[in-house]
Design a protein around this motif. Sequence first.
Motif, short mmCIF file in Angstrom:
data_model
loop_
_atom_site.label_atom_id
_atom_site.label_comp_id
_atom_site.label_asym_id
_atom_site.label_seq_id
_atom_site.Cartn_x
_atom_site.Cartn_y
_atom_site.Cartn_z
N ILE A 75 -1.83 54.68 28.79
CA ILE A 75 -2.61 55.90 28.70
C ILE A 75 -1.74 56.96 28.32
O ILE A 75 -2.51 57.76 27.47
CB ILE A 75 -3.20 55.78 30.06
CG1 ILE A 75 -4.13 54.61 30.63
CG2 ILE A 75 -4.06 57.25 30.27
CD1 ILE A 75 -4.81 54.50 31.90
N TYR A 80 -1.61 57.27 24.64
CA TYR A 80 -2.66 57.70 23.97
C TYR A 80 -2.85 59.12 24.05
O TYR A 80 -3.26 59.75 22.83
CB TYR A 80 -4.08 57.04 24.38
CG TYR A 80 -5.31 57.73 24.26
CD1 TYR A 80 -5.80 57.52 22.82
CD2 TYR A 80 -5.93 58.47 24.99
CE1 TYR A 80 -7.14 58.17 22.59
CE2 TYR A 80 -7.18 59.11 25.02
CZ TYR A 80 -7.59 58.89 23.65
OH TYR A 80 -8.86 59.62 23.36
N PHE A 81 -2.63 59.90 25.07
CA PHE A 81 -2.93 61.27 24.96
C PHE A 81 -1.80 62.13 24.36
O PHE A 81 -2.10 63.04 23.63
CB PHE A 81 -3.00 61.84 26.52
CG PHE A 81 -4.07 61.54 27.39
CD1 PHE A 81 -5.21 62.13 26.95
CD2 PHE A 81 -4.12 60.54 28.25
CE1 PHE A 81 -6.55 61.95 27.64
CE2 PHE A 81 -5.29 60.19 28.88
CZ PHE A 81 -6.44 61.03 28.64
N LYS A 93 -2.42 61.67 20.77
CA LYS A 93 -3.80 62.67 20.59
C LYS A 93 -3.17 64.13 20.21
O LYS A 93 -3.77 64.86 19.26
CB LYS A 93 -4.69 62.68 21.47
CG LYS A 93 -6.13 63.04 21.36
CD LYS A 93 -7.16 62.94 22.38
CE LYS A 93 -8.46 63.69 22.15
NZ LYS A 93 -9.35 63.48 23.28
N PHE A 110 -7.92 49.01 28.39
CA PHE A 110 -7.89 50.49 27.69
C PHE A 110 -9.44 50.64 27.29
O PHE A 110 -9.81 51.83 27.23
CB PHE A 110 -7.01 50.50 26.44
CG PHE A 110 -5.58 50.34 27.10
CD1 PHE A 110 -5.06 51.16 28.26
CD2 PHE A 110 -4.63 49.87 26.19
CE1 PHE A 110 -3.85 51.10 28.82
CE2 PHE A 110 -3.38 49.74 26.72
CZ PHE A 110 -2.88 50.56 28.07
N SER A 111 -10.14 49.67 26.79
CA SER A 111 -11.38 50.08 26.47
C SER A 111 -12.50 50.55 27.52
O SER A 111 -13.34 51.34 27.47
CB SER A 111 -12.02 48.58 25.79
OG SER A 111 -12.15 47.84 26.68
N ILE A 135 -11.09 52.05 30.20
CA ILE A 135 -10.70 53.48 30.69
C ILE A 135 -10.66 54.42 29.53
O ILE A 135 -11.26 55.75 29.97
CB ILE A 135 -8.95 53.18 31.08
CG1 ILE A 135 -8.86 52.33 32.13
CG2 ILE A 135 -8.47 54.63 31.31
CD1 ILE A 135 -7.31 51.96 32.48
N LEU A 136 -10.40 54.28 28.34
CA LEU A 136 -10.47 55.30 27.32
C LEU A 136 -11.53 55.33 26.44
O LEU A 136 -11.79 56.19 25.69
CB LEU A 136 -9.08 55.25 26.51
CG LEU A 136 -7.84 55.28 27.31
CD1 LEU A 136 -6.71 54.93 26.24
CD2 LEU A 136 -7.97 56.47 28.03
N ASN A 194 -11.18 54.38 21.34
CA ASN A 194 -9.91 54.88 21.53
C ASN A 194 -9.09 53.64 21.98
O ASN A 194 -7.92 54.08 22.28
CB ASN A 194 -10.06 55.90 22.61
CG ASN A 194 -10.70 56.89 22.28
OD1 ASN A 194 -10.86 57.47 21.08
ND2 ASN A 194 -11.15 57.77 23.15
N ALA A 195 -9.40 52.75 22.25
CA ALA A 195 -8.57 51.38 22.67
C ALA A 195 -8.07 50.61 21.60
O ALA A 195 -8.72 50.03 21.10
CB ALA A 195 -9.41 50.58 23.86
#
Length: 246
Positions: A28, A31-32, A35, A184-185, A187-188, A192-193
């Motif tokens: 996670i 990912y951020f 981004k 992740f799919s 959560i995000l 985004n997963a």
Amino acid sequence: MAEDLVLDTAIRDWVLIPLSVVMVLIGILRYFVSKLMRSSTQPDPKIIKEGQVIIRARNLRAGANYIPAKSFRARKVYYSNEENGLLHVPKGQAQNPQAQMFSDPNMAMDMMKKNLSMIIPQTLTFAWVNFFFSGFVAAKIPFPLTQRFRTMLQNGIDLSTVDVSYVSSRSWYFLNLFGLRGLFSLILGEENATDDTQRMMQMSGFGFDPSKSLGAEKDGLDIIQHDWALPKFEQRAEAVLRKLVK
């Protein structure tokens, strides 16, 4: 003969659960961070136009048999004409994605950021797992497996007498590394997963090559044989009506 082990609950509390939680949190966080590091670039109108042409050509191939032969030939010439066809790419205008990346500093920088956002966290995480959790038998799979799974599930354990269904801590790290896309799919979000397997595949690519896609669609459109489906549909309709009348 394979030995059956009794796993201590402390291994579950201090190895299995912390390792899984850390892998999720790192995914996670990565990912951020990626981004935030991603630069905002405007899409190339030429690439968008060529992508739309490819979609239209695919739709023509898919529905070729549902239009008359004359209409299909006209559309085929419109797309695959050697002089001014939409799918024809002159030899001198073919793009090299690798050369395009080195010529565009923004593309090269984005590629480097993407690679660093993956390589650095995974290198540090693997060093952490290898230093603190190496040699632990962390879990047991509740169904039997063949000997071919031993190298995948018992990385770091050099005991051939241990049953294959036992999973080492290092192998549990790799299973989490390549198998958390579903979590992740949730959560995000599905868009985004992206799991690490896809990231590794993307590292070897340099982007979209429109010349290859246009050429492939042109070749597929050239070899297609038109077979109008309307006469067959009329025959099927007549056969169905005859059965209903009887």
